[in-house]
Design a protein around this motif. Structure first.
Motif, PDB file in Angstrom:
ATOM      1  N   THR A  66      46.840  39.558  31.194  1.00  0.00           N
ATOM      2  CA  THR A  66      48.309  39.502  31.131  1.00  0.00           C
ATOM      3  C   THR A  66      48.798  39.450  29.689  1.00  0.00           C
ATOM      4  O   THR A  66      49.874  39.974  29.386  1.00  0.00           O
ATOM      5  N   ARG A  67      48.026  38.851  28.813  1.00  0.00           N
ATOM      6  CA  ARG A  67      48.425  38.816  27.399  1.00  0.00           C
ATOM      7  C   ARG A  67      48.280  40.195  26.757  1.00  0.00           C
ATOM      8  O   ARG A  67      49.080  40.583  25.914  1.00  0.00           O
ATOM      9  N   ARG A  68      47.251  40.905  27.166  1.00  0.00           N
ATOM     10  CA  ARG A  68      47.026  42.243  26.587  1.00  0.00           C
ATOM     11  C   ARG A  68      47.895  43.303  27.242  1.00  0.00           C
ATOM     12  O   ARG A  68      48.344  44.237  26.588  1.00  0.00           O
ATOM     13  N   PHE A  69      48.113  43.171  28.542  1.00  0.00           N
ATOM     14  CA  PHE A  69      48.909  44.133  29.313  1.00  0.00           C
ATOM     15  C   PHE A  69      49.986  43.371  30.082  1.00  0.00           C
ATOM     16  O   PHE A  69      49.820  43.097  31.274  1.00  0.00           O
ATOM     17  N   PRO A  70      51.080  42.999  29.442  1.00  0.00           N
ATOM     18  CA  PRO A  70      52.092  42.145  30.082  1.00  0.00           C
ATOM     19  C   PRO A  70      52.676  42.691  31.382  1.00  0.00           C
ATOM     20  O   PRO A  70      53.109  41.909  32.230  1.00  0.00           O
ATOM     21  N   ASP A  71      52.695  43.989  31.557  1.00  0.00           N
ATOM     22  CA  ASP A  71      53.272  44.579  32.767  1.00  0.00           C
ATOM     23  C   ASP A  71      52.242  44.858  33.859  1.00  0.00           C
ATOM     24  O   ASP A  71      52.588  45.415  34.904  1.00  0.00           O
ATOM     25  N   ALA A  72      51.004  44.483  33.622  1.00  0.00           N
ATOM     26  CA  ALA A  72      49.941  44.763  34.596  1.00  0.00           C
ATOM     27  C   ALA A  72      50.132  43.961  35.876  1.00  0.00           C
ATOM     28  O   ALA A  72      50.582  42.815  35.859  1.00  0.00           O
ATOM     29  N   ARG A  73      49.780  44.590  36.970  1.00  0.00           N
ATOM     30  CA  ARG A  73      49.779  43.918  38.276  1.00  0.00           C
ATOM     31  C   ARG A  73      48.334  43.508  38.547  1.00  0.00           C
ATOM     32  O   ARG A  73      47.440  44.345  38.605  1.00  0.00           O
ATOM     33  N   ILE A  74      48.143  42.207  38.704  1.00  0.00           N
ATOM     34  CA  ILE A  74      46.788  41.662  38.836  1.00  0.00           C
ATOM     35  C   ILE A  74      46.639  40.973  40.174  1.00  0.00           C
ATOM     36  O   ILE A  74      47.500  40.201  40.594  1.00  0.00           O
ATOM     37  N   LEU A  75      45.525  41.237  40.815  1.00  0.00           N
ATOM     38  CA  LEU A  75      45.175  40.586  42.075  1.00  0.00           C
ATOM     39  C   LEU A  75      43.938  39.733  41.814  1.00  0.00           C
ATOM     40  O   LEU A  75      42.923  40.231  41.332  1.00  0.00           O
ATOM     41  N   VAL A  76      44.039  38.437  42.078  1.00  0.00           N
ATOM     42  CA  VAL A  76      42.885  37.541  41.971  1.00  0.00           C
ATOM     43  C   VAL A  76      42.504  37.143  43.390  1.00  0.00           C
ATOM     44  O   VAL A  76      43.312  36.581  44.131  1.00  0.00           O
ATOM     45  N   LEU A  77      41.282  37.464  43.769  1.00  0.00           N
ATOM     46  CA  LEU A  77      40.785  37.161  45.108  1.00  0.00           C
ATOM     47  C   LEU A  77      39.901  35.924  45.061  1.00  0.00           C
ATOM     48  O   LEU A  77      38.977  35.845  44.252  1.00  0.00           O
ATOM     49  N   GLU A  78      40.182  34.970  45.920  1.00  0.00           N
ATOM     50  CA  GLU A  78      39.390  33.741  45.992  1.00  0.00           C
ATOM     51  C   GLU A  78      39.148  33.404  47.448  1.00  0.00           C
ATOM     52  O   GLU A  78      40.089  33.359  48.242  1.00  0.00           O
TER      53      GLU A  78
END
Length: 121
Positions: free
Chosen positions: A22-34
């Motif tokens: 998120t710091r490198r790509f502020p507009d990125a959509r990230i999914l964290v699976l747990e």
């Protein structure tokens, strides 16, 4: 929904990776699976909570450089986010005269790694 990144695991590595992305790509959509019901449920949630200095690592080694960088990053993160931490120091002692050489070696490595170390007698 489409994601730019998918991270498997919501422990310290997974969540740190998500933060770095998120710091490198502020507009990125990230999914964290747990798979568990909460973050950091396994090893991350059971660690000692110690911020390692790198005193035991050979100067110039990847481990020594990584320990110093991690120490700096973690303390900065805590300050930025109002997370309390205590820098209480560490006492390294020899149990007997046979360990004094190793103790001197640790002192030398600590100094070479840029740590604020001193000898007590």
């Amino acid at each position: 929904m489409n994601y730019d990144f998918a991270i498997i695991g919501g422990g310290i590595v997974g969540l740190s990776s998500a933060l770095a992305i998120t710091r490198r790509f502020p507009d990125a959509r990230i999914l964290v699976l747990e798979k568990e019901s909460r973050w950091a449920f396994h090893q991350t949630g059971h660690n000692s909570g110690v911020i390692h200095s790198g005193i035991y690592y050979r100067p110039g080694s990847f481990k020594a450089k990584f320990a110093r960088a991690s120490y700096t990053s973690l303390t900065e993160f805590c300050r930025e986010h109002g997370i309390a931490y205590e820098m209480c120091g560490k006492l390294v002692a020899a149990r007997d005269e046979g360990e004094l050489g190793r103790l001197q070696g640790s002192l030398g490595w600590g100094l070479a790694n840029g740590l604020k170390v001193r000898e007590l007698r």
